[in-house]
Design a protein around this motif. Structure first.
Motif, mmCIF file in Angstrom:
data_model
loop_
_atom_site.group_PDB
_atom_site.id
_atom_site.type_symbol
_atom_site.label_atom_id
_atom_site.label_comp_id
_atom_site.label_asym_id
_atom_site.label_seq_id
_atom_site.Cartn_x
_atom_site.Cartn_y
_atom_site.Cartn_z
ATOM 1 N N UNK A 190 0.848 -1.188 0.000
ATOM 2 C CA UNK A 190 0.000 0.000 0.000
ATOM 3 C C UNK A 190 0.885 1.240 0.000
ATOM 4 N N UNK A 191 0.622 2.140 -0.941
ATOM 5 C CA UNK A 191 1.359 3.399 -1.036
ATOM 6 C C UNK A 191 0.381 4.547 -0.835
ATOM 7 N N UNK A 192 0.718 5.463 0.054
ATOM 8 C CA UNK A 192 -0.099 6.657 0.268
ATOM 9 C C UNK A 192 0.733 7.893 -0.011
ATOM 10 N N UNK A 193 0.164 8.817 -0.780
ATOM 11 C CA UNK A 193 0.788 10.113 -1.017
ATOM 12 C C UNK A 193 -0.128 11.201 -0.479
ATOM 13 N N UNK A 194 0.384 12.030 0.418
ATOM 14 C CA UNK A 194 -0.348 13.202 0.871
ATOM 15 C C UNK A 194 -0.001 14.351 -0.055
ATOM 16 N N UNK A 195 -0.997 14.918 -0.727
ATOM 17 C CA UNK A 195 -0.765 15.904 -1.784
ATOM 18 C C UNK A 195 -1.370 17.251 -1.400
ATOM 19 N N UNK A 196 -0.682 18.328 -1.729
ATOM 20 C CA UNK A 196 -1.172 19.675 -1.429
ATOM 21 C C UNK A 196 -2.402 19.971 -2.286
ATOM 22 N N UNK A 197 -3.517 20.276 -1.632
ATOM 23 C CA UNK A 197 -4.745 20.613 -2.351
ATOM 24 C C UNK A 197 -4.934 22.130 -2.383
ATOM 25 N N UNK A 198 -5.898 22.574 -3.183
ATOM 26 C CA UNK A 198 -6.069 24.016 -3.406
ATOM 27 C C UNK A 198 -7.096 24.662 -2.484
ATOM 28 N N UNK A 199 -7.480 23.968 -1.415
ATOM 29 C CA UNK A 199 -8.465 24.551 -0.500
ATOM 30 C C UNK A 199 -8.316 23.943 0.885
ATOM 31 N N UNK A 200 -8.780 24.678 1.883
ATOM 32 C CA UNK A 200 -8.822 24.205 3.265
ATOM 33 C C UNK A 200 -9.792 25.086 4.031
#
Length: 225
Positions: free
Chosen positions: A112-122
């Protein structure tokens, strides 16, 4: 063509030298170099799939093509740890390629590979970028402890975590986690556990750069200038 290979830490001790020059056919890749290294220096063979490689001071994947005069380095994980647990903090780009080779084994039925990616909203607001800051020695030590805790909860094979720091744009990966086990249920559960614990306990801080206002350190009630 000729390529210079530099060795560090355990790799250097295995070959008993700091660097070597190897001749390769034109068009050779980093994977071809790995084979040549194992043939030339049998003592280093067991390191081949457990270290990271750089070409001309940038991390590279196995299919990277080499040119005459390139400098390649075999780089053991900077955080140490055992074969079953690896963790490091870096300013370089992180991806699946950083962790997958470290966790795959012939006994693993699930990777299992997980990537935490920068999104354009919070929080309903537009985000332009993130900045991550860390206390690297403690962060790496704590991530290794989390990985070992995951091993204690599930029958895992290996866990690897790479966390990026610095200024990240939308779409950049901030963290890459790899977990392997015999079965998918344990691998998925452990991967989620590792991510949750890292967010709770590891001294890495995130600053959100809003599109409509000043930047803000997550978890800090006062907005940063």
């Amino acid at each position: 063509m000729e390529v210079t290979v530099r060795f560090f830490a355990g790799c250097r001790e295995a070959v008993k030298r700091d660097e070597a020059t190897l001749s390769l056919p034109d068009g050779a890749t980093l994977a071809d170099l790995q084979v040549a290294l194992a043939e030339e220096y049998p003592a280093i063979a067991h390191y081949a799939q457990r270290v990271r490689y750089s070409v001309n001071w940038e991390y590279a994947a196995a299919d990277a093509k080499l040119d005459d005069g390139d400098e390649v380095a075999m780089i053991p994980p900077v955080a140490g740890g055992s074969d079953r647990s690896r963790a490091w903090v870096t300013e370089d780009v992180v991806s699946e390629d950083d962790v997958r080779p470290l966790v795959e084994t012939s006994a693993s039925g699930a990777v299992v590979i997980f990537l935490g990616v920068v999104r354009n909203h919070a929080e309903g607001r537009a985000v332009e970028a993130l900045t991550y800051e860390a206390y690297p020695p403690m962060a790496e030590k704590t991530m290794l402890e989390v990985a070992e805790e995951a091993h204690g909860r599930w029958p895992l094979h290996r866990v690897a975590v790479a966390h990026r720091i610095g200024h990240l744009r939308i779409g950049d990966a901030s963290i890459a986690i790899g977990v392997s086990s015999s079965h998918r249920k344990e691998a998925f559960a452990a991967c989620e556990f590792v991510m949750d614990r890292i967010k709770e306990d590891v001294p890495i801080w995130k600053k959100e750069h809003w599109a409509d206002g000043p930047a803000h350190w997550v978890g800090d009630d006062a907005e940063a200038e």
